[in-house]
Design a protein around this motif. Structure first.
Motif, PDB file in Angstrom:
ATOM      1  N   ARG A 142       0.817  -1.376  -0.097  1.00 19.20           N
ATOM      2  CA  ARG A 142       0.007  -0.194   0.030  1.00 19.20           C
ATOM      3  C   ARG A 142       0.799   1.398  -0.062  1.00 19.20           C
ATOM      4  NH1 ARG A 142      -2.660   0.168   4.537  1.00 19.20           N
ATOM      5  NH2 ARG A 142      -1.681  -1.544   5.484  1.00 19.20           N
ATOM      6  N   LYS A 173       3.763   1.947   1.023  1.00 15.54           N
ATOM      7  CA  LYS A 173       4.612   2.368   2.366  1.00 15.54           C
ATOM      8  C   LYS A 173       6.111   1.943   2.134  1.00 15.54           C
ATOM      9  CE  LYS A 173       2.384  -0.228   5.046  1.00 15.54           C
ATOM     10  NZ  LYS A 173       1.705  -0.906   6.390  1.00 15.54           N
ATOM     11  N   ASP A 174       6.902   3.011   2.473  1.00 12.13           N
ATOM     12  CA  ASP A 174       8.287   3.081   2.201  1.00 12.13           C
ATOM     13  C   ASP A 174       8.807   1.861   3.161  1.00 12.13           C
ATOM     14  OD1 ASP A 174       8.776   4.975   0.450  1.00 12.13           O
ATOM     15  OD2 ASP A 174       9.342   6.673   2.145  1.00 12.13           O
ATOM     16  N   THR A 215       8.726  -1.255   2.681  1.00 14.48           N
ATOM     17  CA  THR A 215       7.943  -2.271   2.908  1.00 14.48           C
ATOM     18  C   THR A 215       7.558  -3.365   1.797  1.00 14.48           C
ATOM     19  OG1 THR A 215       5.725  -1.573   2.159  1.00 14.48           O
ATOM     20  CG2 THR A 215       6.403  -1.296   4.590  1.00 14.48           C
ATOM     21  N   VAL A 237       5.922   9.257   4.310  1.00 13.74           N
ATOM     22  CA  VAL A 237       5.464   7.982   5.090  1.00 13.74           C
ATOM     23  C   VAL A 237       4.158   8.266   5.673  1.00 13.74           C
ATOM     24  CG1 VAL A 237       6.370   7.111   7.463  1.00 13.74           C
ATOM     25  CG2 VAL A 237       7.968   8.260   5.890  1.00 13.74           C
ATOM     26  N   LYS A 238       3.432   6.965   5.150  1.00  9.64           N
ATOM     27  CA  LYS A 238       2.148   6.981   5.309  1.00  9.64           C
ATOM     28  C   LYS A 238       1.701   6.901   7.049  1.00  9.64           C
ATOM     29  CE  LYS A 238      -1.807   3.751   4.616  1.00  9.64           C
ATOM     30  NZ  LYS A 238      -2.727   4.901   4.365  1.00  9.64           N
ATOM     31  N   GLU A 297      -0.031   5.582   9.711  1.00 11.07           N
ATOM     32  CA  GLU A 297      -0.836   4.436   9.917  1.00 11.07           C
ATOM     33  C   GLU A 297      -0.211   3.556  11.199  1.00 11.07           C
ATOM     34  OE1 GLU A 297      -1.767   1.218   6.778  1.00 11.07           O
ATOM     35  OE2 GLU A 297      -0.083   0.129   7.772  1.00 11.07           O
ATOM     36  N   TYR A 318       2.696   0.656  11.699  1.00 14.31           N
ATOM     37  CA  TYR A 318       3.580   0.746  10.706  1.00 14.31           C
ATOM     38  C   TYR A 318       5.013   1.379  11.466  1.00 14.31           C
ATOM     39  CZ  TYR A 318       5.895   2.930   6.600  1.00 14.31           C
ATOM     40  OH  TYR A 318       6.904   3.440   5.564  1.00 14.31           O
ATOM     41  N   TYR A 359       6.570   4.732  10.546  1.00  9.86           N
ATOM     42  CA  TYR A 359       5.822   6.006  11.104  1.00  9.86           C
ATOM     43  C   TYR A 359       5.871   6.046  12.526  1.00  9.86           C
ATOM     44  CZ  TYR A 359       1.466   7.856  12.724  1.00  9.86           C
ATOM     45  OH  TYR A 359       0.502   8.798  13.409  1.00  9.86           O
ATOM     46  N   PRO A 415       0.236   6.986  -0.931  1.00  7.51           N
ATOM     47  CA  PRO A 415      -0.545   6.109   0.093  1.00  7.51           C
ATOM     48  C   PRO A 415      -1.859   6.893   0.820  1.00  7.51           C
ATOM     49  CG  PRO A 415       1.581   6.807   1.085  1.00  7.51           C
ATOM     50  CD  PRO A 415       1.396   7.468  -0.249  1.00  7.51           C
ATOM     51  N   VAL A 422       0.166  11.558   4.814  1.00  5.34           N
ATOM     52  CA  VAL A 422       1.705  11.175   5.269  1.00  5.34           C
ATOM     53  C   VAL A 422       2.324  12.111   6.077  1.00  5.34           C
ATOM     54  CG1 VAL A 422       2.049   9.928   2.937  1.00  5.34           C
ATOM     55  CG2 VAL A 422       2.687  12.206   2.985  1.00  5.34           C
TER      56      VAL A 422
END
Length: 666
Positions: A202, A204-205, A207, A238-239, A241, A244, A247, A271, A274
């Motif tokens: 999704r 996300k850096d 991942t 950076v998402k 979430e 995560y 984050y 995403p 962020v």
């Protein structure tokens, strides 16, 4: 007389663009007259302006107005004033000869004879900056002084000079396997496949999507057996979430950019919502750089940094404001002005100046508004990676290149020229941008071959490949939804195989010239005007370049052309290559020529008493390196060539064992 003089106005923010210690001079700045809002220089009719790195228009930058303001701008038309990079170095050549570097990380307007044809007018947003004036006997002397002042250019691993295939839309392991299969089965050389945002969970850096890449480390090893390096993208946002790790750790340690009230700035990119890491904070930079270890530990050896101007699709507060205005416009009978207003509201959400003005950085204890340091953001994202690689992989070169940049970033990584289009004009722009980028220290660079946006044509890709043979980054990249443009997708597969094969065959020369340019702070791509300063005709040529010491290139950049006009500033040998085993040569005297160039061949010229080492190439870099070394030359008596050879991974660049002299006698 000092060749470089430094002048300080106000209290500049330190950018770390310059590595040499240069004393600050007092008194008036030479050449530039300081007025209330601007620096001004009076131009003569014959004066030319070179430099400014990544920008639209020709090699001579006179006649347009540029903004040094890193921009998420995919439409590289002549009307643009800024692209992804901010490179404030230029040279004036004419009645006087001098270079100027304005070390200023905010927005800088450079009017290069646009408002008045006889005037340069440079306008910063405030008077806190350093100005460097550089003098020399020739343009190349000035450039070398500047390049020495800003430090050695980035040197990638040798495999990064191999051909790269990329596309936004490779969704899975199977997609990438099919790409590699398409190249290998058709005998078309390939070393690298880029992974765009599709590989992430999704978006996300750091991942991996476990459904489409279920056994990623094993897949990396599988590709290694095929002699393929995978190069994943990393974005700046950076998402937001829960759960995560990147984050949560960034929030916990306060490493994200802030609003004025101290809360974390919220924007949106791929995403969704962020936070943006505060790359201008040395602790945050170190933290983010060490996140790359997640992928390094899975076998990855190279990355590309994107969306780091930073690009912002919208912010929470601006989206809320726009939605309220749109609700008030709930009208099924909008007139022209209402339609225009509606469109501008929506279009104005992305990369909104109000958003940038509301972001704050912690520059190691000092609170600074983003507007003041906008052009440092992408630079310091790549610096974060480069500094981390020095710690995590101290004996090994790691590939990194970036979309946004400022002078100084050239020490940490390369660039690609951003989201171009499948237009013939962008092939020419690619050519013309190369020397301007080199002037600013960016040697490892190249454009998206065939064009990123829009649907390409087979002849455009072939012609662009014939230029890409010579660019340090040789990457074919396209946007999702566009025509598939991998080399094996077209009718003339043999032509693609041979043209890309020529890249590998010429690698002894291309790699040697890159390494010597980097280690000696010299140009890799040189305009004829720089090399033949007394030749008035050479100064007018903007579609031919010298590549290193031996070669001149003159690619075809117009549709349906069967060749092109070429100016030879001296007697040269024309080399016509259909493949590395089908080579024809012809000596031409100085002068003007129309040269026939077929779609399936690469043509270049060798300068007098010069040598070009080559091999028959291979399907990948390691195979090509094992081939017997041969030479092309234009030698009438005797000549020598300095070949640079190393293992392509280690960093003992200055080791004299890497140099070998090749001698040719007529």
């Amino acid at each position: 007389m000092n060749k470089i003089r430094k002048y300080r106005i106000g209290n500049p923010i330190q950018t770390d663009a310059v590595v040499e210690k240069i004393a600050i001079q007092k008194g008036k700045i030479p050449y530039l007259k300081k007025e209330e809002k601007s620096f001004v220089y009076q131009l003569n009719a014959e004066d030319r302006i070179y430099g400014l790195g990544e920008n639209v228009r020709g090699i001579n930058k006179r006649g347009w107005i540029y903004e040094s303001n890193c921009a998420d701008q995919p439409n590289h038309t002549e009307t643009q004033h800024s692209l992804y990079g901010a490179h404030n170095f230029f040279v004036v050549e004419g009645k006087e000869r001098f270079g100027v570097f304005i070390d200023y990380p905010g927005k800088l307007v450079l009017d290069m004879g646009y408002t008045r044809m006889d005037e340069i007018r440079i306008t910063p947003e405030d008077w806190n900056l350093d100005v460097y004036i550089i003098e020399g006997k020739e343009i190349l002397d000035i450039i070398k002084e500047f390049r020495t002042m800003i430090g050695r250019s980035y040197i990638p691993p040798k495999w990064a000079f191999g051909y790269t295939q990329s596309r936004w839309g490779y969704q899975s392991e199977e997609d990438i396997r099919n790409v590699v299969k398409g190249y290998r089965e058709n005998g078309i050389p390939l070393d690298n496949v880029c992974m765009d945002i599709d590989y992430m969970e999704r978006f996300k850096d750091f991942t991996i999507n476990q459904e489409t890449f279920p056994k990623f480390p094993e897949f990396v090893k599988e590709m290694e057996k095929e002699h393929i390096h995978l190069v994943p993208i990393i974005d700046a946002g950076v998402k937001i979430e829960e759960g995560y790790e990147t984050y949560e750790e960034g929030v916990e340690k306060g490493y994200f950019c802030k609003e004025k009230d101290g809360s974390n700035f919220v924007g949106a990119v791929w995403p969704g919502r962020v936070h943006f890491p505060d790359f201008l904070n040395s602790n945050a930079r170190k933290w983010f750089g060490h996140q790359y270890k997640i992928l390094l530990d899975q076998g990855i050896e190279g990355f590309w940094n994107d969306m780091n101007e930073p690009a912002i699709f919208y912010s929470d507060k601006n989206l809320d404001a726009v939605m309220k205005k749109i609700k008030k416009m709930d009208n099924r009978d909008m007139d022209m002005w209402e339609v225009f207003g509606f469109r501008d509201l929506v279009n104005g959400l992305a990369n909104n100046p109000e958003d940038y003005a509301s972001i704050y950085h912690n520059m190691d204890g000092k609170k600074v508004c983003h507007d003041k340091v906008h052009n440092l953001y992408g630079y310091n994202m790549t610096r974060a990676a480069g500094e981390a690689f020095e710690e995590l992989e101290p004996e090994k070169r790691v590939l990194i290149y970036s979309r946004a940049s400022y002078i100084g970033m050239h020490r940490y990584g390369g660039t690609w020229m951003g989201d171009n289009q499948s237009w013939w004009s962008h092939l020419l722009m690619n050519l013309q941008m190369l020397p301007s980028m080199n002037m600013c220290g960016f040697l490892y660079t190249g454009a998206d071959l065939g064009g990123f946006g829009a649907d390409t044509t087979e002849d455009l890709v072939l012609r662009w490949m014939a230029l890409g043979v010579f660019t340090p980054l040789m990457r074919n990249h396209a946007a999702i939804g566009t025509r598939e443009q991998e080399a094996y997708q077209f009718i003339h597969k043999e032509a693609f195989k041979n043209i890309i094969g020529i890249r590998y065959g010429l690698m002894p020369y291309l790699y040697s010239e890159y390494m010597k340019a980097a280690l000696r702070n010299e140009m890799l791509f040189t305009p004829l005007a720089f090399a033949y300063p007394k030749d008035e005709q050479a100064a007018k040529v903007e579609d031919q370049l010298l590549l290193g010491e031996s070669i001149m290139i003159a690619p075809v950049y117009t549709q349906n052309a069967e060749g092109r006009y070429v100016y030879l500033p001296e007697k040269m040998k024309l080399v016509r290559m259909k493949s590395m085993t089908d080579i024809k040569t012809e000596v031409l005297e100085k002068g003007h020529y129309y040269v026939d160039i077929a779609l399936d061949e690469v043509v270049f010229f060798i300068r007098p008493e010069k040598i070009v080492p080559y091999t028959v190439g291979g399907q990948y870099m390691e195979e090509a390196e094992k081939q017997e070394l041969k030479t092309l030359d234009f030698v009438t008596k005797t000549a020598e060539y300095e070949l640079y050879e190393d293992d392509g991974y280690e960093k003992d660049y200055e080791n004299p064992k890497h140099y070998r002299t090749i001698k040719v006698e007529a």
